[in-house]
Design a protein around this motif. Structure first.
Motif, PDB file in Angstrom:
ATOM      1  N   LEU A  37       0.820  -1.207   0.000  1.00  0.00           N
ATOM      2  CA  LEU A  37       0.000   0.000   0.000  1.00  0.00           C
ATOM      3  C   LEU A  37       0.857   1.262   0.000  1.00  0.00           C
ATOM      4  CD1 LEU A  37      -2.702  -1.221   2.550  1.00  0.00           C
ATOM      5  CD2 LEU A  37      -2.832  -1.291   0.058  1.00  0.00           C
ATOM      6  N   ASN A  38       2.160   1.070  -0.008  1.00  0.00           N
ATOM      7  CA  ASN A  38       3.092   2.186  -0.140  1.00  0.00           C
ATOM      8  C   ASN A  38       2.907   3.257   0.927  1.00  0.00           C
ATOM      9  OD1 ASN A  38       5.136   3.605  -1.289  1.00  0.00           O
ATOM     10  ND2 ASN A  38       3.937   4.417  -2.997  1.00  0.00           N
ATOM     11  N   VAL A  39       2.915   2.828   2.184  1.00  0.00           N
ATOM     12  CA  VAL A  39       2.740   3.768   3.292  1.00  0.00           C
ATOM     13  C   VAL A  39       4.059   3.970   4.040  1.00  0.00           C
ATOM     14  CG1 VAL A  39       0.300   3.185   3.544  1.00  0.00           C
ATOM     15  CG2 VAL A  39       2.003   1.951   4.911  1.00  0.00           C
ATOM     16  N   ALA A  40       4.012   4.900   5.011  1.00  0.00           N
ATOM     17  CA  ALA A  40       5.259   5.250   5.724  1.00  0.00           C
ATOM     18  C   ALA A  40       5.761   4.132   6.629  1.00  0.00           C
ATOM     19  CB  ALA A  40       5.029   6.507   6.565  1.00  0.00           C
ATOM     20  N   GLY A  41       4.819   3.336   7.138  1.00  0.00           N
ATOM     21  CA  GLY A  41       5.244   2.264   8.037  1.00  0.00           C
ATOM     22  C   GLY A  41       4.063   1.686   8.777  1.00  0.00           C
ATOM     23  N   GLY A  42       4.367   0.907   9.800  1.00  0.00           N
ATOM     24  CA  GLY A  42       3.306   0.266  10.558  1.00  0.00           C
ATOM     25  C   GLY A  42       3.651   0.174  12.025  1.00  0.00           C
ATOM     26  N   ILE A  43       2.604   0.152  12.840  1.00  0.00           N
ATOM     27  CA  ILE A  43       2.786  -0.110  14.269  1.00  0.00           C
ATOM     28  C   ILE A  43       2.072  -1.420  14.558  1.00  0.00           C
ATOM     29  CG2 ILE A  43       2.301   0.693  16.612  1.00  0.00           C
ATOM     30  CD1 ILE A  43       2.630   3.542  15.609  1.00  0.00           C
ATOM     31  N   ILE A  44       2.835  -2.408  15.035  1.00  0.00           N
ATOM     32  CA  ILE A  44       2.283  -3.746  15.247  1.00  0.00           C
ATOM     33  C   ILE A  44       2.180  -4.006  16.747  1.00  0.00           C
ATOM     34  CG2 ILE A  44       2.455  -6.178  14.634  1.00  0.00           C
ATOM     35  CD1 ILE A  44       4.319  -5.451  12.356  1.00  0.00           C
ATOM     36  N   LEU A  45       0.967  -4.295  17.184  1.00  0.00           N
ATOM     37  CA  LEU A  45       0.741  -4.533  18.616  1.00  0.00           C
ATOM     38  C   LEU A  45       0.749  -6.027  18.880  1.00  0.00           C
ATOM     39  CD1 LEU A  45      -1.140  -1.937  17.687  1.00  0.00           C
ATOM     40  CD2 LEU A  45      -1.742  -1.989  20.088  1.00  0.00           C
ATOM     41  N   THR A  46       1.884  -6.532  19.290  1.00  0.00           N
ATOM     42  CA  THR A  46       1.948  -7.938  19.653  1.00  0.00           C
ATOM     43  C   THR A  46       3.143  -8.199  20.558  1.00  0.00           C
ATOM     44  OG1 THR A  46       2.161 -10.214  18.873  1.00  0.00           O
ATOM     45  CG2 THR A  46       3.262  -8.540  17.542  1.00  0.00           C
ATOM     46  N   ALA A  47       2.922  -9.085  21.530  1.00  0.00           N
ATOM     47  CA  ALA A  47       4.059  -9.586  22.298  1.00  0.00           C
ATOM     48  C   ALA A  47       4.334 -11.004  21.836  1.00  0.00           C
ATOM     49  CB  ALA A  47       3.787  -9.524  23.793  1.00  0.00           C
ATOM     50  N   SER A  48       3.953 -11.284  20.580  1.00  0.00           N
ATOM     51  CA  SER A  48       4.276 -12.540  19.919  1.00  0.00           C
ATOM     52  C   SER A  48       3.852 -13.740  20.759  1.00  0.00           C
ATOM     53  CB  SER A  48       5.770 -12.545  19.607  1.00  0.00           C
ATOM     54  OG  SER A  48       6.112 -13.633  18.805  1.00  0.00           O
ATOM     55  N   HIS A  49       4.818 -14.617  21.078  1.00  0.00           N
ATOM     56  CA  HIS A  49       4.519 -15.858  21.789  1.00  0.00           C
ATOM     57  C   HIS A  49       4.403 -15.651  23.296  1.00  0.00           C
ATOM     58  CE1 HIS A  49       8.706 -14.949  21.591  1.00  0.00           C
ATOM     59  NE2 HIS A  49       8.885 -15.646  22.700  1.00  0.00           N
ATOM     60  N   ASN A  50       4.598 -14.432  23.785  1.00  0.00           N
ATOM     61  CA  ASN A  50       4.415 -14.195  25.227  1.00  0.00           C
ATOM     62  C   ASN A  50       2.921 -14.267  25.560  1.00  0.00           C
ATOM     63  OD1 ASN A  50       7.078 -13.385  24.783  1.00  0.00           O
ATOM     64  ND2 ASN A  50       7.010 -11.809  26.340  1.00  0.00           N
ATOM     65  N   PRO A  51       2.581 -14.651  26.790  1.00  0.00           N
ATOM     66  CA  PRO A  51       1.158 -14.767  27.142  1.00  0.00           C
ATOM     67  C   PRO A  51       0.452 -13.409  27.158  1.00  0.00           C
ATOM     68  CG  PRO A  51       2.556 -15.129  29.065  1.00  0.00           C
ATOM     69  CD  PRO A  51       3.469 -15.058  27.879  1.00  0.00           C
ATOM     70  N   PHE A  52      -0.884 -13.465  27.303  1.00  0.00           N
ATOM     71  CA  PHE A  52      -1.677 -12.228  27.196  1.00  0.00           C
ATOM     72  C   PHE A  52      -1.404 -11.246  28.322  1.00  0.00           C
ATOM     73  CE2 PHE A  52      -5.140 -12.100  30.352  1.00  0.00           C
ATOM     74  CZ  PHE A  52      -4.922 -13.308  30.987  1.00  0.00           C
ATOM     75  N   THR A  53      -0.692 -11.710  29.358  1.00  0.00           N
ATOM     76  CA  THR A  53      -0.354 -10.818  30.465  1.00  0.00           C
ATOM     77  C   THR A  53       0.771  -9.849  30.076  1.00  0.00           C
ATOM     78  OG1 THR A  53       1.013 -12.659  31.215  1.00  0.00           O
ATOM     79  CG2 THR A  53      -1.098 -12.361  32.317  1.00  0.00           C
ATOM     80  N   ASP A  54       1.391 -10.093  28.929  1.00  0.00           N
ATOM     81  CA  ASP A  54       2.384  -9.165  28.389  1.00  0.00           C
ATOM     82  C   ASP A  54       1.796  -8.399  27.201  1.00  0.00           C
ATOM     83  OD1 ASP A  54       4.354  -9.825  30.162  1.00  0.00           O
ATOM     84  OD2 ASP A  54       5.526 -11.050  28.774  1.00  0.00           O
ATOM     85  N   VAL A  55       2.357  -7.230  26.975  1.00  0.00           N
ATOM     86  CA  VAL A  55       1.962  -6.405  25.836  1.00  0.00           C
ATOM     87  C   VAL A  55       3.230  -6.108  25.045  1.00  0.00           C
ATOM     88  CG1 VAL A  55       0.978  -4.175  25.158  1.00  0.00           C
ATOM     89  CG2 VAL A  55       0.152  -5.323  27.218  1.00  0.00           C
TER      90      VAL A  55
END
Ligand code: G1P
Ligand code: ZN
Length: 560
Positions: A113-131
Motif C-alpha cells: 500500500l506504499n505507506v510510511a510504516g506500521g505499528i504492530i501490537l503484539t508480544a508474539s509468543h508471550n502470554p496475554f499478560t504481556d503487551v
C-alpha cells in the motif's frame, strides 16, 4: 476541509522508556497500562515518522501508517488511542478489520500500500499478560538498530502528547479499514498458485489440522486453507481471543507459542497419523511448527528443505544477482551444509550463507531470506518471518513430490547429514546472577583444555556480527561460543524479549552424518557439560530447566 481540534497533554513526569529489544518493546500489561505510558511511547514514534516523512523528498501519500496486531487484552483500545495520537501528528491511519493482523501480513501490506510504516501490537509468543509494540518501516522490515535508537531518543524527549477525537477523525475518512487478510492471501496466491494447489489437494485428498492458538492466525487460516484452497482441514482454537487461551490448570497463563508445551491438541491430531499436514502458529503468526503424519520439522531443517525446492517459488527471479541464505548465528547450521549444492543449483548467482545476531530485523535489513531457531522461517517476498507462508510452502512441496514431511526431511539429511540441535535456558530473577553469568562466560577462555561432564572445552569466546555489506562490526558480542570436543558446540546469549528477570538462552548443536539417532541422547552430553562448566565456575543458579521434551525428536531411543 474543516480541521479537528488537537488536544495537547503536557507530560510532567516522563517515563524512562526502554529501547526496543529483539522484537519491539515487551512489558507487562501493568507497565503499558500506567497513565500516559502508551501515549508517551507512541508520541515518540509519531515524531520519528514525522522526521522521516516531513522530508520533501518523500511523497505526500506516505503520510499514512497502518496499525493492527494480535487480539490480546487491551489492544483494541490501544489501537484507538494510537490512531488518535498519529492523527493529531498529521498522519492518516489504516486499520485492519477488528484490529487483527499477523506480523507478516503487516509487513506485506506496508509495502503493497506504499505507506510510511506500521505499528504492530503484539508480544508474539508471550502470554496475554504481556503487551508488545513494534515498528516496521516503509519497506515492511522491522525498524533496525539505528532507527530504534532514534525512536528511543525521541520517546524520552517527549514533552507533550497530541491527541485528536477518534470518532470525528474517522468520520472525516482519515481512518480507513483495510482487508488485510485478502491483501495477504493474494500475495500467497501469487507465490504458490492457489488454483493449481486446490486441484492437487482435491485430487490427493489432503487433510490438514491447524492450531491457531487463539491468536491472529484464525481469520488468515480460514481464508487461505478453507476458502481459497478448499481443503479438508480442522481449524483448532481459531477464534481470536483476548486471553489467548487463558490459564493452564496450575494457574499459569498459556503461551501462544508453537512448541510442545502448548500444542497438546495438535500433537494428538498429528500422532493419529490421519493428517497429511499439521501446523501451529504463534499469536502474530510469524512462527510456525509444521509437520504431518506423526512428524514435526524444526525450523532450520525446514529452511534447508525450502532452499532445496526454492525454484518452486521462483527465487531466481526475485534475487537477480545474489541470494543470501541467512540464519541467526545460534540457529542450527543445516543450511551451511548445502552451500555447494546451492551454488550448483544457481550457477549464475552469487550464493552466500550469512550468520546474523538474534532478531529477524538483522535478516530483514539485508532484504533477503532467512531462518531463526525459534520456529521462524522467513518469507522472501516480504520482510518478516512468516508462519502461514511456511505451511503453504511445505504443502506445495508435498503436492509436487507426493512425499510426506518425514520422507522429504530424510532425503535432505541422507544427502547432507544432520545438525542435531536443542535450545534451553538458565533463568532467574536476580540481576546479580545475570552479571555473574556474564562474567563466567566472558572468562571461559581461561578454562580451555579442562574437562566438563565428559567433554573437553576446546575453545571459548564471543561472536561479533560483521555486517556483510558495510564490513564493520554491527553488533558486538552477539553470542558466546563454547566449543567442546567431538564437535559439540554450545552458544549462549541473554533473551531480549522477556518482561522481567533474566534468561540465558543456551543452544546446543552437533553434526552427524547419521540422521536417525535419538536427539536427546546427543544433546544430553552437551547439556551436562555446560551444567558442569557453570557449577565448576561457581554459579549457584539452577540450570536444570533446559530439556528436549518440548521439542520434536523424530527418532526416540528404543525402550529396553
Ligand atoms: C526470541 C527468539 C528469537 C526471536 C525473538 C522474536 O528472542 O529467541 O529467535 O527473534 O524471540 O520473535 P529472545 O527472547 O531470545 O531475545
Ligand atoms: Zn511471533
Amino acid at each position: 476541509m474543516k480541521k479537528l481540534k488537537v488536544q495537547s497533554h503536557a507530560i510532567k513526569k516522563p517515563y524512562k522508556i526502554k529501547k526496543m529489544g529483539t522484537s519491539g518493546l515487551r512489558e507487562t500489561q501493568h507497565v503499558y497500562n500506567q497513565p500516559m505510558f502508551l501515549e508517551q511511547f507512541i508520541q515518540g514514534i509519531a515524531l520519528f515518522f514525522k522526521e522521516l516523512t516531513d522530508d520533501r523528498e518523500i511523497a505526500e501519500k506516505n503520510k499514512t501508517i497502518i496499525v493492527a496486531g494480535d487480539p490480546r487484552e487491551g489492544n483494541r483500545e490501544r489501537i484507538r488511542r494510537i490512531a488518535s495520537i498519529l492523527g493529531a501528528n498529521g498522519f492518516d491511519i489504516l486499520i485492519a478489520k477488528d484490529g487483527i493482523a499477523s506480523t507478516p501480513a503487516m509487513s506485506h501490506a506496508i509495502r503493497q500500500l506504499n505507506v510510511a510504516g506500521g505499528i504492530i501490537l503484539t508480544a508474539s509468543h508471550n502470554p496475554f499478560t504481556d503487551v508488545g509494540i513494534k515498528v516496521n518501516m516503509s519497506d515492511g522490515a522491522p525498524a533496525n538498530d539505528r532507527d530504534i535508537q532514534r525512536i528511543n531518543e525521541l520517546q524520552n524527549k517527549v514533552k507533550s502528547v497530541h491527541l485528536i477525537d477518534y470518532d470525528r477523525f474517522a468520520e472525516m475518512e482519515k481512518i480507513t479499514e483495510i482487508d488485510i487478510v485478502a491483501i495477504y492471501a493474494d500475495l500467497l496466491d501469487k507465490i504458490f498458485d492457489f488454483d493449481e494447489m486446490k486441484n492437487a489437494i482435491e485430487k490427493n485428498g489432503i487433510r490438514g489440522a491447524f492450531d491457531c492458538m487463539y491468536g491472529a492466525a484464525g481469520p488468515f487460516a480460514e481464508e487461505i486453507f478453507i476458502n481459497r484452497l478448499n481443503m479438508d482441514a480442522d481449524l483448532l482454537r481459531s477464534e481470536p481471543r483476548e486471553d489467548l487461551g487463558g490459564y493452564d490448570k496450575k494457574g499459569n497463563p498459556l503461551h501462544p507459542e508453537p512448541d510442545f508445551d502448548y500444542i497438546g491438541l495438535l500433537k494428538e491430531h498429528n500422532s493419529s497419523g490421519e493428517y497429511d499436514i499439521v501446523s501451529a502458529w504463534d499469536s502474530d503468526v510469524d512462527r510456525r511448527l509444521d509437520g504431518g503424519k506423526d512428524f514435526f520439522i524444526e525450523s532450520a531443517d525446514e529452511f534447508a528443505l525450502f532452499a532445496k525446492y526454492s525454484h518452486l517459488i521462483n527465487i531466481s527471479a526475485l534475487y537477480r544477482e545474489k541470494i543470501f541464505f541467512c540464519r541467526s548465528t545460534v540457529t542450527a547450521a543445516t543450511i551451511d551444509l548445502m552451500l555447494p549444492f546451492l551454488q550448483e543449483k544457481y550457477p549464475s548467482k552469487s550464493i552466500q550463507i550469512i550468520e546474523t545476531p538474534t532478531g529477524f530485523k538483522w535478516i530483514a535489513e539485508l532484504g533477503n531470506w532467512g531462518v531463526e531457531e525459534s520456529n521462524g522461517v522467513g518469507n522472501p517476498y516480504l520482510r518478516e518471518k512468516d508462519g502461514i507462508f511456511s505451511t503453504c510452502f511445505l504443502l506445495k512441496i508435498m503436492l509436487e513430490t507426493g512425499k510426506t514431511p518425514r520422507q522429504l526431511m530424510e532425503e535432505i539429511w541422507a544427502q547432507f547429514g544432520r545438525v542435531y540441535f536443542t535450545r534451553g535456558e538458565v533463568s532467574g530473577a536476580r540481576a546479580t546472577e545475570a552479571r555473574q553469568l556474564t562474567k563466567i562466560l566472558d572468562n571461559a577462555g581461561k578454562l580451555v583444555g579442562k574437562k566438563f561432564g565428559g567433554l573437553v572445552l576446546e575453545s571459548a569466546g564471543s561472536w561479533d556480527y560483521i555486517h556483510p555489506e558495510t564490513g564493520s562490526i554491527a553488533s558486538k558480542k552477539a553470542a558466546w561460543v563454547l566449543k567442546f570436543s567431538q564437535g559439540n558446540t554450545i552458544k549462549a546469549r541473554f533473551s531480549g524479549t522477556g518482561s522481567g528477570g533474566y534468561m540465558l538462552r543456551v543452544y546446543c548443536s552437533k553434526y552427524d552424518k547419521k540422521f536417525n539417532l535419538p536427539k536427546s541422547e546427543i544433546t544430553k552430553q552437551m547439556k551436562s557439560a555446560f551444567d558442569d562448566f557453570l557449577k565448576k565456575s561457581g554459579f549457584p543458579g539452577k540450570s536444570r530447566q533446559y530439556t528436549d521434551k518440548n521439542q520434536p525428536d523424530a527418532y526416540k531411543k528404543k525402550k529396553k
